[in-house]
Design a protein around this motif. Structure first.
Motif, mmCIF file in Angstrom:
data_model
loop_
_atom_site.group_PDB
_atom_site.id
_atom_site.type_symbol
_atom_site.label_atom_id
_atom_site.label_comp_id
_atom_site.label_asym_id
_atom_site.label_seq_id
_atom_site.Cartn_x
_atom_site.Cartn_y
_atom_site.Cartn_z
ATOM 1 N N ALA A 96 2.657 1.768 -3.332
ATOM 2 C CA ALA A 96 1.800 2.211 -4.438
ATOM 3 C C ALA A 96 1.540 3.709 -4.394
ATOM 4 O O ALA A 96 1.158 4.310 -5.398
ATOM 5 C CB ALA A 96 0.479 1.437 -4.395
ATOM 6 N N THR A 97 1.774 4.331 -3.231
ATOM 7 C CA THR A 97 1.531 5.778 -3.151
ATOM 8 C C THR A 97 2.751 6.584 -3.602
ATOM 9 O O THR A 97 2.683 7.805 -3.685
ATOM 10 C CB THR A 97 1.203 6.204 -1.707
ATOM 11 O OG1 THR A 97 2.346 5.916 -0.888
ATOM 12 C CG2 THR A 97 -0.010 5.463 -1.171
ATOM 13 N N GLU A 98 3.863 5.900 -3.847
ATOM 14 C CA GLU A 98 5.061 6.626 -4.263
ATOM 15 C C GLU A 98 4.953 7.026 -5.731
ATOM 16 O O GLU A 98 4.363 6.316 -6.530
ATOM 17 C CB GLU A 98 6.310 5.753 -4.069
ATOM 18 C CG GLU A 98 6.537 5.305 -2.625
ATOM 19 C CD GLU A 98 6.830 6.456 -1.670
ATOM 20 O OE1 GLU A 98 7.086 7.573 -2.149
ATOM 21 O OE2 GLU A 98 6.770 6.224 -0.446
ATOM 22 N N GLU A 128 0.820 -1.218 0.000
ATOM 23 C CA GLU A 128 0.000 0.000 0.000
ATOM 24 C C GLU A 128 0.847 1.259 0.000
ATOM 25 O O GLU A 128 0.593 2.201 -0.738
ATOM 26 C CB GLU A 128 -0.917 0.007 1.224
ATOM 27 C CG GLU A 128 -2.301 -0.527 0.909
ATOM 28 C CD GLU A 128 -3.198 -0.524 2.128
ATOM 29 O OE1 GLU A 128 -3.164 0.473 2.887
ATOM 30 O OE2 GLU A 128 -3.911 -1.526 2.308
ATOM 31 N N LYS A 129 1.860 1.224 0.852
ATOM 32 C CA LYS A 129 2.749 2.389 0.926
ATOM 33 C C LYS A 129 3.494 2.580 -0.389
ATOM 34 O O LYS A 129 3.613 3.701 -0.884
ATOM 35 C CB LYS A 129 3.757 2.211 2.060
ATOM 36 C CG LYS A 129 3.202 2.558 3.422
ATOM 37 C CD LYS A 129 4.348 2.562 4.438
ATOM 38 C CE LYS A 129 3.797 2.411 5.851
ATOM 39 N NZ LYS A 129 4.775 1.876 6.778
#
Lengths: 686, 157, 435
Positions: free
Chosen positions: A435-437, A432-433
């Motif tokens: 994918a936010t980059e 999840e983390k």
């Protein structure tokens, strides 16, 4: 852009730029000791004081950002006087032992005093004296010479992420102190010594050996790990006495680890082979080059089942010529080398995708970095340094998935521990983390290979963000060895080799029917048993390694520091090896291959590094790089292969040596420095 | 390393004083309070506090050497600190210090072999209007005269 | 708690008004004498109103620099949810200064109320009183007072039923003059060496633990409750224009009645020394004085007929500083004074920057040499020259603090240096000037 005036010159600088840098843009030097680009500001040395209109007093240009309409004078009488007096203060306790100081001739304090100081001292009091201290085999500290600019403290803490240096005591008694009371336990990288503007920190390897102006300097590529750091070798009377990169000429700027800075000493090891050896009555005896070569040529001409094992430290030209000679003259695909990373599967997985290979620059610039299965600061020190700097300067998001604690944990946004084989579960937990980059650079070690690489690419592709990859490999030309086709199934540029694929390295070792084994710069017998008793073994090496001891003919080979050519680093960047010292008795592998070819009447074309590289440019996919970049000492990025790689590689062949900061494969044994510092457990600073 | 329950309680309370993740702020108070109990800032103490606060021993050492009230060597049971800064000097502080040197037989930052007294010539201790002043351990003595100094030291024998 | 010196009828007691009262440090005493009225008033006001009230008092920092307090509070950013803090500088270390000690000893609730008003003004939630290590007894004292305050609902949650929450702690120092410099104090509070920070950012923007912070001297906070209670104008009118209120002056040295006295700003200095301080001891003549802590340029006796306020002092080339006034009689050896002052600054220099670290050391060695009888004429000029070379060029004001008194002593009392040098037969040589 902000408009200001410095010394009546109109200057434009980006907002937020420090005055000291803005002046540099305009070609105006504002002297400073403590200011150091890329590191925390100190405003301690007071050398950069300048006059700014409307300011009540002189201001430190290293902490004042440019402002619209600012009027600055760097040579006003008050400024000139302030510099002189600061230098006068500085010299009160400085021992002025320049004639015996290692730094003499390249000392920033000398230069400053010469340019900005006064000729006479008014100081007549007693100087503070403290005896010199040795903190490690490579680091010495002379307190009275120290001007307390705190560069060493910062390069160790901020730069290396180690923090083994600090400031103790107060006032005039302040001094730099090592991590463990009276000694250092650290990476032993020596960055503190290089960055020291004076002779306070000196190098155990270099001290009292020469004066700087008595050395010739040659910038070449470090032969140890795969990162491709430029090391500028200082040579005196054909002996390398120093390695550093103060001119920031390579991709590494001035970064070097202990190997790049000190582990050149293997080159002058007393056990270096200087004469060919030939087995006579079961014993290796010294023989002439012509006799040794004659014996080799006879066997080569005789034919039979031949195998060729190349090295991860020889140049691209040598690797290319070696496989060419093997394939065209020995008519065999039994060619291999010690593979440490699955570049082949990575290239194949990326076929047709937009993802590309990452570079050392990407490590510094990528918004997010994911490290899988590698203790980067131990195994890939420069890339680790780039990532630390990226975190420091750009606040990069760092993700770590490793089996154990690593130094990168300290700067990681997220760290997971995994087993050697199952790192994918950990990645999913960070999904999840990740994918936010906005983008991601992935570095992976040898735990990720074969199907694992495909799974990794599938995972990162599914994040829906731009991704770049660096497949980590071990040595200076591990990557080039693959690119040049030192593989049984693939030729140069990952084209399928003509004919049936040959034997892999373990297969050659295990085969009982080999007639000929030609090992160029590798030491396969350290790990494998060689089964074919009848085989005639020819070895090129610098030392009498396990493999050389089994040889029938040993040809003394030049080191990387004794040859011209190119190598390709872990990121696929091609750089030039430049000969720093002359060989003593040995010859380059390129020369040896050329001599064998000539004796066999084979025409390999012109056998010199430039000519072979010209051929590589034409024939190896991705290597058609601009020559001027390389010739001028730059790094040229090879174009990644985009298209299927017809590989039949077995992932189990891929096995990194997992060297630490203090080991470098077979060469470890021959570097006194590495053996000396090994007592200091650098791993403490994970 | 173990401390008294009282000191442990003080440490526990101290550690609640700082914003989250910033408990290094407790370092100097911990050093001061622990020094009183242990007698000096010993290598063990430094290592213990470094471990408790998650910093390196070097980081503790940097701090210890900076502050003049933190001592790596044990002091006497009575640490006599005589101010000789301007206000005290004007009214005989330096002479008091000389008197103490003679009487105690030790000099600046020295401790008697018996461990009873140690002496330190200190900078301004904040008693200028009642100068000359001295401190014995943490106790202030104001308007000290040579006779009063003798009396104070006598009382501590 | 006993007083260390008798009060003077000529004082104007604002912050010291409870001194000498029985149980002056107890909450009940405090509440019975108007305590927390200022705080309650502040709670009914907006943040801006509180700050404006303080601005109108023309209260200036009592630690030494004299920066307008209301303005300092106004620099703390609004519209942020980030935590904000209040830090009290109780590191009282400026030689000559011993007033904050008394305030904390005799009227700790006054300080606490001042802190709470500041907290309300800027929206702070937590605070620390940074007390110098030598004042260990005060740490214990304040800790006990805070314990009572928490138990009685005057600290912690819902303070005095106002709904305001605040936590206050003591923080002990460990012996470092430099920690009186506000950014060095903040470093020390974070568990580090007391080396000053690069400013800007100032503490109002990035202070304790990098959060916006109000940082003032003990006496400054102590003035605030009565400013809120009686109005800024009332306080301002006690002093002279732009120099509001009273301040504590620590009188020391060769006077008959040394002591800490609270007087209105603008009182004539000689009046203060003669009428409150009882004049010179033993009928001696006055030679000089240090007006506000050893960092201030000295005044000769003939320069002392001036008003004690920030502006008049500046006009006389010196400062009101921290209120530490040291008076010297005709027998005082000014060379020794210069040496003692420099010894102090050399001892306390943090070592961070070159001019201060090396300059104080050099000057101390040279002054010691002169006192030992080995000085030369050139040394006298060199002292002044070196001190000027430190002035304004160091990382923090400590270098200035060392330079200013030195420059003034050499200029004003040069014959005393010459007398020392004259005893040295090898004294004559010229000073080379650094152009």
């Amino acid at each position: 852009m902000v408009k200001l005036t410095i010394n009546e010159i109109a200057v434009e600088a980006p907002p937020g730029m420090l005055l000291i840098d803005a002046a540099k843009l305009a070609g105006i030097e504002i002297p400073a000791f403590c200011y150091y680009e890329g590191m925390a500001l100190q405003a301690a040395c007071r050398m950069c004081l300048v006059e700014i209109e409307k300011a009540p007093k002189l201001m430190a240009a290293c902490v004042v950002p440019v402002a619209e309409g600012m009027v600055v004078r760097t040579e006003a009488p008050a400024v000139v006087k302030a510099r002189k007096t600061t230098l006068e203060f500085l010299l009160t306790n400085h021992p002025l032992d320049c004639p015996v100081c290692d730094k003499g001739g390249e000392c920033e304090l000398q230069d400053m005093v010469f340019k900005y100081g006064v000729g006479e001292s008014r100081y007549t009091e007693e100087k503070v004296h403290v005896p010199e201290k040795q903190w490690s085999p490579v680091v010495f500290y002379d307190g009275p010479r120290c001007i307390l600019c705190y560069r060493c403290v910062r390069v160790c803490g901020e730069g290396m992420g180690v923090g083994a240096l600090g400031v103790v005591n107060r006032g005039i008694n302040s001094e730099i102190a090592p991590s463990h009371g009276d000694h250092l336990e650290c990476d032993e990288c020596g960055a503190c010594i290089d960055i020291c503007p004076v002779g306070a920190l000196t190098s155990g390897a270099y001290r009292y050996k020469t004066r700087p102006w008595e050395m010739e300097h040659t910038g070449t590529i470090c032969t140890h790990c795969s990162n491709g750091c430029k090391t500028t070798l200082g040579v005196r009377t054909n002996e390398i006495v120093r390695g550093n990169n103060r001119d920031r000429s390579g991709i590494n700027g001035e970064f070097l680890c202990v190997k790049g800075r000190y582990a050149f000493d293997f080159n002058h090891h007393t056990e270096r082979l200087q004469t060919p050896l030939m087995r006579v009555n079961g014993k290796l005896e010294e023989v002439s080059w012509s006799r040794a070569l004659q014996a080799v040529v006879e066997k080569f001409k005789a034919g039979g089942k031949a195998g060729v094992i190349g090295s991860t430290r020889i140049s691209n030209e040598e690797a290319y010529l070696l496989q060419k000679f093997a394939r065209t003259t020995l008519h065999t695909n039994n060619i291999d080398h010690h593979r440490s990373g699955d570049v082949v599967t990575l290239l194949d997985s990326l076929s047709g995708k937009s993802a590309t290979l990452g570079t050392a620059d990407d490590c510094y610039n990528a918004k997010a970095v994911l490290i899988i299965g590698a203790d980067l600061s131990q195994q890939q020190p420069f890339l680790a340094n780039q990532i630390r700097a990226n975190y420091r300067h750009h606040n990069a998001a760092v993700y770590v998935a490793t089996t154990g604690v690593v130094r990168e944990d300290k700067i990681a946004k997220s760290s997971v521990r995994n087993t050697e084989t199952d790192w994918l579960t950990g990645l999913h937990s960070m999904r999840e983390k990740l994918a936010t980059e906005p983008e991601l650079l992935v570095l992976f070690g040898d735990a990720v290979k074969g199907e694992g690489v495909r799974n990794l690419v599938a995972f990162t592709e599914s994040l829906g963000i731009p991704v770049k990859y660096i497949c980590l490999v071990d040595y200076a030309n591990s990557r080039g060895a693959m690119d040049m086709g030192l593989l049984p199934d693939l030729g140069p540029g990952y084209h399928a080799a003509e004919g049936t694929p040959g034997l892999t390295l373990p297969e050659m070792m295990a085969a009982t029917d080999m007639d000929l084994l030609w090992v160029v710069g590798a030491n396969p017998l350290k790990r494998h048993k060689f089964a074919s008793e009848k085989a005639f073994v020819v070895v090129h090496d610098m030392f009498l390694t396990e493999t050389a001891q089994r040889a029938d003919v040993v040809l003394p080979a030049a080191s990387a520091y004794e040859k011209n050519g190119t190598v390709t680093n872990v990121c696929g960047q091609v750089q030039r090896l430049k000969k720093a010292v002359e060989t003593v008795g040995s010859k380059t592998d390129l020369t040896i291959i050329g001599l064998i070819a000539r004796a066999m009447g084979v025409n390999l074309g012109k056998v010199d590094a430039d000519a072979v590289f010209a051929e590589i440019q034409k024939t190896v996919r991705g290597y058609n790089v601009p020559l001027p970049v390389i010739v001028t000492g730059g790094a040229a990025q090879t174009m990644p292969v985009n298209g299927r790689v017809p590989s039949t590689v077995l992932p189990e062949l891929i096995q990194s040596s997992r060297d630490t900061l203090f080991t470098t494969g077979s060469l470890t044994k021959y570097s006194k420095i590495l053996n000396d510092v090994m007592e200091a457990p650098g791993g403490l600073y994970r | 390393m173990t401390f008294s329950p009282g000191l442990e309680a003080r440490f526990a309370d101290l550690l609640t004083h700082y914003p989250e993740g910033r408990h290094r702020g407790a370092l100097i108070p911990m050093l001061m309070y622990a020094q009183d109990e242990v007698g000096a800032v010993t290598p063990d103490l430094m290592a213990e506090l470094a471990a408790r606060l998650g910093i390196s021993v070097l980081q503790v050492d940097e701090v210890v050497g900076y502050y003049s009230m933190l001592h790596k060597k044990p002091q006497g049971k009575y640490h006599v600190q005589i101010c000789t800064n301007v206000a005290c000097m004007l009214l005989g502080g330096a002479e008091l210090y000389e008197q103490a040197c003679t009487r105690l037989g030790v000099g600046h930052k020295q401790t008697q072999a018996s461990g009873r007294f140690s002496l330190e010539e200190v900078e301004c201790i904040g008693a200028c209007s009642w100068a000359p002043a001295i401190q014995v351990n943490y106790d202030f003595h104001h308007d000290v005269t040579p006779a009063k100094l003798d009396e104070i030291l006598e009382g501590l024998q | 708690m006993k007083l260390y010196n008798a009060p003077s009828p000529l004082e104007t007691k604002v912050v010291s008004k409870r001194f000498g009262m029985e149980n002056s440090w107890k909450l009940d005493t405090y509440l019975a004498t108007g305590g927390f009225e200022g705080f309650k008033k502040a709670m009914a006001m907006s943040c801006d109103e509180v700050i404006n009230e303080v601005k109108s008092s023309s209260l200036r920092g009592r630690g030494g620099a004299g920066f307008p307090t209301g303005m300092k509070w106004g620099f703390v950013p609004r519209n942020t949810d980030a935590p904000k803090y209040v830090v009290v500088n109780a590191d009282e270390s400026e030689p000559g200064t011993c007033k904050d000690r008394l305030l904390m000893e005799h009227d700790p609730y006054l300080l606490i109320e001042g802190i709470l008003i500041a907290a309300k003004a800027v929206g702070a939630s937590k605070g620390w009183i940074y007390i110098r290590g030598e004042y260990r007894y005060l740490v214990d004292h304040i800790d006990a007072v805070l314990k009572e305050a928490y138990q009685r609902g005057y600290m912690g949650k819902n303070i005095a039923g106002t709904g305001f929450d605040f936590d206050l702690y003591t923080q002990i120092g460990a012996g470092a003059y430099e920690c009186g410099e506000e950014s060095a104090l903040l470093e020390s509070l974070e568990g580090k060496r007391g080396v000053p920070r690069i400013r800007p950012p100032f503490p109002a923007v990035s202070g304790a633990f990098q959060a916006p912070t109000v940082l003032n001297n003990v006496e400054t906070f102590c003035a605030v409750p009565d400013i809120l209670r009686n109005g800024g104008k009332w306080f301002a009118d006690l002093g002279t224009p732009k120099n509001g209120g009273t301040r504590m002056v620590c009188l020391a040295g060769h006077v008959n009645k040394p002591g800490v006295y609270e007087v209105p700003l603008g009182m004539n200095m000689m009046y203060f020394i003669n009428e409150i301080g009882g004049g010179m001891r033993g009928g001696k003549k006055m030679k000089a004085l240090i007006p506000g802590g050893s960092s201030c340029p000295l005044l000769r006796a003939d320069e002392c007929d001036i008003a004690m306020d920030y502006d008049s002092m500046a006009k006389a080339g010196t400062m009101l500083g921290s209120g530490g006034m040291m008076v010297m009689d005709e027998d005082t050896d000014m060379v020794k004074v210069a040496l003692r002052i420099m010894r102090f600054y050399k001892h306390e220099s943090c070592g961070w920057c070159i001019p201060c670290r090396e300059g104080t050391t050099w000057l101390q060695k040279m002054l010691a040499r002169i006192v030992d009888g080995n000085g030369a004429t050139r040394d006298i000029d060199l002292i002044g020259d070196l001190a000027k070379n430190m002035l304004g060029r160091t990382f923090c004001p400590l270098g200035d603090a060392a330079a200013m008194p030195t420059i003034s002593i050499v200029e004003k009392f040069r014959p005393e240096f010459e007398a020392y040098v004259a005893k040295n037969p090898f004294a004559s040589s010229e000073l080379v000037q650094v152009a």
